[in-house]
Design an enzyme around this catalytic site. Structure first.
Site, PDB file in Angstrom:
ATOM      1  N   ARG A 173       0.911  -1.224   0.042  1.00  0.00           N
ATOM      2  CA  ARG A 173       0.053   0.112   0.058  1.00  0.00           C
ATOM      3  C   ARG A 173       0.732   1.194  -0.049  1.00  0.00           C
ATOM      4  NH1 ARG A 173      -5.221  -0.321   3.954  1.00  0.00           N
ATOM      5  NH2 ARG A 173      -5.626  -2.668   3.824  1.00  0.00           N
ATOM      6  N   CYS A 174       0.472   2.333  -0.544  1.00  0.00           N
ATOM      7  CA  CYS A 174       1.232   3.515  -0.560  1.00  0.00           C
ATOM      8  C   CYS A 174       1.064   4.030   0.770  1.00  0.00           C
ATOM      9  CB  CYS A 174       0.668   4.606  -1.526  1.00  0.00           C
ATOM     10  SG  CYS A 174      -0.945   4.910  -1.459  1.00  0.00           S
ATOM     11  N   THR A 175       0.172   3.451   1.633  1.00  0.00           N
ATOM     12  CA  THR A 175       0.195   3.997   2.988  1.00  0.00           C
ATOM     13  C   THR A 175       0.941   3.104   4.179  1.00  0.00           C
ATOM     14  OG1 THR A 175      -1.879   2.961   3.193  1.00  0.00           O
ATOM     15  CG2 THR A 175      -1.964   5.491   2.939  1.00  0.00           C
TER      16      THR A 175
END
Ligand code: UN1
Length: 526
Positions: free
Chosen positions: A304-306
């Site tokens: 995830r980009c997070t």
């Protein structure tokens, strides 16, 4: 009569279900043939399973899709917003109805665990439900005029034809973040999904059709990014065929889109990479912090980009945290999420991410970081499975602490106190998500106000956006635009200022006419 969703037999992966016959959707016409041939998507948990085939599109299809989107624009933008909202509402109902089926395809196509796949379909449902009623708001403002008999107000106007380019890790949620508000606002769109997810993209487009979206309002083209339909769609900005690009993907590609858009005087929406810090202070609830860190680092196999990239540990609890974090990480279950529905995470999404993740091990070791958990490929060999990696003794100036790495890997960095924790947390060029674990409200407040990220969690994971809160980052994580909630409306509309003069005479604003004249006082005695 209902149309069958096109499928094919899937002899090698019979246990998984049929192969989705992915299609392009251009001006309401479904197409199985692509000008650049065919694309095949295999299940990363079992490469025998062909999840979808799809036409590989190129310049020809992009040109046509842009033209059809342009032709559909006058009719769609003139459709009353509540009616556009009603279509979005039907989309929400259809997504809900097919949630299980869609989640199964998400699991097969990109390897998400069952509960995550269901959660990501739910995110699309939440988004559609939120924007259904936005069709009945889409508010402007009334503004007082400086002249009598005159009324001023503002109207949100669509931007035009939007080009949406999405990543494969949230293959239905993130497209819904873009397409639902873009279309609700009266734009038309050409969508190029990830070539890792052509199956779910086709099904999502089918649902839009079933919800009653007029032909040409949404167009779907499949293919690669670089050298494929994705690149062509961005270059369409230069050719005047696209009025705005909305992109989720790497910072490198985002910069290039920003350059092209800038030359065309457009503002793209860019949701890019992250190297998200998660701080654990000495007074944190230790159980909560370990649980949050494990999930933030290794949920979705870190894709995830997070996802958390750097875990920043306050020295007094560093040793205890390290031991528990490693112990909990060892308990993660990795496997084929279709066959074992309760795995912690499934496979890497593709060979490219896998290779980047493998390289990161060598980079970290060369920089002097220590492996607490080595990671590495694990069986079954027919899938792209890897065990988690934890680097210890990391300094923020190391490459592994600076560069995003999609995959199950995280760095432990020790600091002394909040000042240093903040400096390290802000010590990368990115600024997407962030988290702090502390029971001290003063520390939480300071972190909230001094962290540079666009999103901050207090005592929760770096991941887990909600569909009605602004999503987006600062620095290398984006260009400041936001997705989701009411904020995204600013990305898909422009304000029109209207003034209505009911005075029946020529009134001139901004001409000095000494409109305010008071009685002068004598101030000289002061
Ligand atoms: C992304 O990885 O591109 O908040 C988006 C989250 C997800 C969105 C991630 N809902 O972690």
């Amino acid at each position: 009569m209902a149309n069958q969703i096109p499928i094919r037999e899937n002899p090698a992966g019979r246990d998984y279900g049929p192969t989705v016959s992915g299609q392009a959707w251009i001006g309401g016409e479904w197409r199985s043939e692509g000008s650049l041939g065919t694309l095949e998507r295999r299940n990363p948990a079992n490469l025998m399973d062909i999840v979808a085939v799809a036409p590989r599109c190129g310049r020809a299809e992009v040109d046509e899709a842009c033209a059809r989107a342009r032709a559909a624009l006058p009719g769609w933008s003139a459709t009353p917003a509540p009616r556009r909202g009603a279509i979005v509402g039907r989309l929400a109902a259809l997504l809900r109805h097919h949630k299980e089926r869609l989640a199964r395809i998400v699991t097969r196509e990109v390897g998400k665990s069952r509960r995550e796949a269901l959660g990501s379909v739910q995110e699309a449902i939440d988004t559609a439900e939120f924007f259904q009623s936005e069709g009945r708001r889409l508010y402007g403002q009334t503004v007082p005029s400086e002249l009598p008999g005159k009324e001023l107000y503002t109207v949100r106007r669509p931007i035009g034809v939007v080009g949406a380019i999405t990543a494969g890790n949230f293959p239905i949620a993130v497209p819904s973040w873009k397409l639902v508000p873009a279309l609700l606002c009266g734009n038309t769109a050409v969508w190029k999904p990830s070539d890792d997810a052509p199956g779910i993209a086709t099904l999502f487009a089918r649902l839009w059709e079933e919800a009653g979206l007029p032909h040409g309002v949404l167009n779907l083209v499949h293919g690669a990014g670089a050298g494929g339909a994705g690149e062509e769609l961005v270059l369409a900005v230069e050719r005047g065929q696209i009025d705005k690009i909305s992109f989720t993907g790497s910072t490198k590609v985002g910069r290039w889109i920003g350059e092209i858009s800038g030359r065309a005087l457009q503002v793209p929406s860019l949701e890019l990479g992250g190297k998200n810090p998660l701080v654990v202070m000495a007074d944190a609830d230790p159980d909560l912090a370990v649980q949050g860190a494990v999930w933030a680092s290794f949920g979705t196999a870190g894709q995830r980009c997070t996802s958390a990239g750097n875990i920043i540990l306050d020295r007094p609890i560093a040793a205890a945290f390290r031991a528990r974090f490693v112990a909990e990480t060892r308990k993660l279950r990795i496997g084929d999420p279709t066959r074992e529905p309760d795995v912690s995470y499934g496979p890497m999404m593709n060979e490219r991410f896998l290779e980047g993740w493998l390289r990161q091990r060598e980079t970290g070791l060369a920089e002097g970081a220590r492996l607490l958990l080595d990671g590495g490929r694990v069986p079954p060999q027919e899938g792209l499975f890897v065990a988690p990696r934890i680097f210890d003794g990391v300094r923020i100036d190391m490459r592994i602490a600076q560069e995003e790495c999609f995959g199950p890997t995280v760095n432990l960095i020790e600091v002394g106190g909040l000042d240093e924790a903040l400096a390290v947390a802000n010590g990368t060029p990115y600024g997407l998500s962030s988290a702090i674990y502390t029971r001290d409200p003063q520390a939480a407040l300071r972190f909230r106000s001094e962290i540079r990220a666009g999103m901050t969690s207090i005592n929760n994971s770096t991941t887990g956006a909600e569909a009605h809160l602004p999503f987006g980052g600062n620095g290398w994580s984006g260009n400041g635009t936001r997705e989701s909630g009411i904020w995204v409306l600013d990305s898909y509309t422009r304000w029109q200022a209207v003034n209505v003069d009911l005075s029946d005479r020529l009134q001139l604003a901004q001409i000095d006419q000494a409109a305010v004249e008071g009685t002068p006082h004598d101030w000289s005695a002061l």
